[in-house]
Design an enzyme around this catalytic site. Structure first.
Site, PDB file in Angstrom:
ATOM      1  N   LYS A 200       0.858  -1.185   0.000  1.00 11.34           N
ATOM      2  CA  LYS A 200       0.000   0.000   0.000  1.00 11.34           C
ATOM      3  C   LYS A 200       0.888   1.227   0.000  1.00 11.34           C
ATOM      4  O   LYS A 200       1.784   1.363   0.832  1.00 11.34           O
ATOM      5  CB  LYS A 200      -0.898  -0.007   1.234  1.00 11.34           C
ATOM      6  N   ARG A 210     -10.892  10.067   1.465  1.00 15.26           N
ATOM      7  CA  ARG A 210     -10.781  10.753   2.758  1.00 15.26           C
ATOM      8  C   ARG A 210     -11.940  11.719   2.947  1.00 15.26           C
ATOM      9  O   ARG A 210     -12.388  11.937   4.066  1.00 15.26           O
ATOM     10  CB  ARG A 210      -9.416  11.427   2.873  1.00 15.26           C
ATOM     11  N   LYS A 223       1.132  10.173   5.448  1.00 15.44           N
ATOM     12  CA  LYS A 223       1.252   8.787   5.905  1.00 15.44           C
ATOM     13  C   LYS A 223       2.554   8.136   5.412  1.00 15.44           C
ATOM     14  O   LYS A 223       2.655   6.913   5.366  1.00 15.44           O
ATOM     15  CB  LYS A 223       0.017   8.001   5.444  1.00 15.44           C
ATOM     16  N   GLU A 239       7.646  -6.798   1.564  1.00 11.56           N
ATOM     17  CA  GLU A 239       6.399  -6.647   2.334  1.00 11.56           C
ATOM     18  C   GLU A 239       5.506  -7.876   2.151  1.00 11.56           C
ATOM     19  O   GLU A 239       4.935  -8.402   3.105  1.00 11.56           O
ATOM     20  CB  GLU A 239       5.632  -5.399   1.870  1.00 11.56           C
ATOM     21  N   LYS A 254      -2.394  -1.511  -3.712  1.00  7.98           N
ATOM     22  CA  LYS A 254      -3.224  -0.307  -3.656  1.00  7.98           C
ATOM     23  C   LYS A 254      -2.368   0.946  -3.728  1.00  7.98           C
ATOM     24  O   LYS A 254      -1.366   1.014  -3.009  1.00  7.98           O
ATOM     25  CB  LYS A 254      -3.972  -0.348  -2.331  1.00  7.98           C
ATOM     26  N   SER A 280     -10.439   5.427  -4.852  1.00  3.27           N
ATOM     27  CA  SER A 280     -11.345   6.554  -5.073  1.00  3.27           C
ATOM     28  C   SER A 280     -10.827   7.542  -6.122  1.00  3.27           C
ATOM     29  O   SER A 280     -11.593   8.032  -6.943  1.00  3.27           O
ATOM     30  CB  SER A 280     -11.575   7.270  -3.740  1.00  3.27           C
ATOM     31  N   TYR A 319     -15.466   0.650  -6.671  1.00  7.46           N
ATOM     32  CA  TYR A 319     -16.726   1.319  -6.347  1.00  7.46           C
ATOM     33  C   TYR A 319     -17.750   1.072  -7.452  1.00  7.46           C
ATOM     34  O   TYR A 319     -18.926   1.360  -7.286  1.00  7.46           O
ATOM     35  CB  TYR A 319     -16.488   2.832  -6.181  1.00  7.46           C
TER      36      TYR A 319
HETATM   37  C1  PBG Z   1      -7.193   3.625   5.338  1.00  4.35           C
HETATM   38  C2  PBG Z   1      -7.678   3.405   3.958  1.00  4.35           C
HETATM   39  C3  PBG Z   1      -7.554   4.308   2.887  1.00  4.35           C
HETATM   40  C4  PBG Z   1      -8.231   3.727   1.805  1.00  4.35           C
HETATM   41  C5  PBG Z   1      -8.722   2.495   2.229  1.00  4.35           C
HETATM   42  N1  PBG Z   1      -8.351   2.305   3.554  1.00  4.35           N
HETATM   43  C6  PBG Z   1      -6.962   5.662   2.826  1.00  4.35           C
HETATM   44  C7  PBG Z   1      -5.638   5.915   3.354  1.00  4.35           C
HETATM   45  O1  PBG Z   1      -4.838   5.019   3.604  1.00  4.35           O
HETATM   46  O2  PBG Z   1      -5.333   7.082   3.570  1.00  4.35           O
HETATM   47  C8  PBG Z   1      -8.382   4.354   0.458  1.00  4.35           C
HETATM   48  C9  PBG Z   1      -9.493   3.861  -0.396  1.00  4.35           C
HETATM   49  C10 PBG Z   1      -9.747   4.677  -1.613  1.00  4.35           C
HETATM   50  O3  PBG Z   1      -9.079   5.689  -1.892  1.00  4.35           O
HETATM   51  O4  PBG Z   1     -10.667   4.304  -2.352  1.00  4.35           O
HETATM   52  N2  PBG Z   1      -6.386   2.735   5.914  1.00  4.35           N
END
Ligand code: PBG
Length: 330
Positions: A200, A210, A223, A239, A254, A280, A319
């Site tokens: 990730k 968010r 982050k 990882e 992701k 998203s 989605y």
């Molecule tokens: C949080 C989390 C995030 C998403 C899924 N779980 C955002 C982040 O890590 O800041 C993002 C999902 C998306 O953008 O569709 N752990």
């Protein structure tokens, strides 16, 4: 193997629809789709998310209905994220382990009313903390590793007790897969699956999410001390190796499309069930261009999903799963 023109003409097999279908290497089916669903703890009306046109947060009841629609379309699993009242957020994200919280309630309802769909839940504190980080932070804002892992174990157990099928730790702490696996085993949740957000990235493509879960304004800093650097992919293999060793059943990459090379490397190297999260921002990007008439939605939405299959994904969290399933047919 050298193939010379004109003995070999790759366009021959492309010249008719039937022969294109015949030589097609991959197929995208409903079985490849995981519906990403956001559930809010408010009144019944769906709440549209402005940066994700066509997507709304659903109330508990509405989200169960969405799960039913997905199940009826043959979608195997939903992945659910909470939007909770800001008044319930605190520094430690304690609402995440409330056995009567929104997510445990939702899990129990879906399992009772829609038995033929898998339920996966995010394991991370970002939707529950006042500071918007995925775990516990110290006074400098640094996310603590082992303390966060302890909290995630509690969150995963609360979900398992409610009947979750798959937990999806999305925090990127070191050692959390092993800790969660051990706790699940010790509590007799031997069939609870872990889909590890193994690779990730610290990505700007999560922007609309968010907004969607209400953690945007809250987030202090970024982050980058826990999520991966966008320029690394050797590190993704490390990882993943650790997550498999610690007990992951499935792997997730992701964001999706911008990191599709990482997905391919992981699949080639480990041959494990490997999934992509079309996040998203990927959704928003496509929809914005489609709304402007710059891209043909009917083509690019499906093409974006097909690309994941070509790259080796076993499935895609999206989605757009319900719309895609309708187009794919039984
Ligand atoms: C949080 C989390 C995030 C998403 C899924 N779980 C955002 C982040 O890590 O800041 C993002 C999902 C998306 O953008 O569709 N752990």
């Amino acid at each position: 193997m050298t193939q010379y023109f004109p003995d070999f003409r790759p366009r021959r097999t492309r010249s008719q629809d039937w022969s294109r279908r015949l030589v097609r290497e991959k197929t995208l089916t409903r079985d490849d789709l995981i519906l990403s669903l956001i559930v809010h703890d408010g009144e019944d009306a769906p709440q549209p998310i402005p940066s994700m046109p066509g997507i709304s947060r659903h109330s508990l009841k509405g989200a169960v209905e969405q799960a039913k629609i997905a199940a009826d379309l043959g979608i195997p699993m939903i992945s659910v994220f909470p939007h909770i009242n800001p008044a319930k957020k605190d520094e430690l994200g304690t609402e995440a382990f409330n056995p009567d919280g929104l997510i445990p309630q939702f899990i129990a309802e879906v399992k009772a009313k829609v038995p033929n769909i898998g339920v996966m839940c995010d394991v991370a504190l970002d939707t529950y903390t006042s500071h918007g980080h995925d775990g516990l932070i110290d006074e400098t804002g640094y996310m603590l590793n082992d303390e966060t892992t302890e909290a995630l174990v509690k969150q995963a157990l609360a979900q398992a007790e409610a009947g979750v099928d798959v937990v999806g730790p999305s925090d990127m702490c070191d050692g959390r897969i092993g800790a969660i696996r051990q706790a699940l085993e010790e509590n007799d949740f031997i069939n609870t699956k872990i889909m590890a957000y193994a690779a990730k990235y610290a990505s700007g493509f999560y922007g609309p999410y968010r907004d969607a879960v209400g953690s945007k304004g809250a987030l202090k800093g970024d982050k980058k001390t826990y999520q991966m650097d966008p320029l690394n992919s050797d590190e993704a293999l490390i990882e993943v190796a650790m997550d498999i060793e610690e007990g992951a059943d499935m792997l997730l990459v992701k964001p999706g499309l911008p990191y599709i090379d990482v997905l391919r490397r992981i699949k080639d190297e480990f041959k494990m069930p490997t999934f992509a999260f079309q996040v998203s921002g990927e959704y928003a990007m496509l929809e914005a261009a489609i709304a402007n008439g710059w891209l043909d939605g009917e083509r690019v939405r499906m093409e974006a999903l097909q690309c994941f299959k070509r790259a080796g994904a076993d499935g895609i969290i999206t989605y757009w799963a319900i719309e895609a399933a309708k187009r794919l047919g039984a």
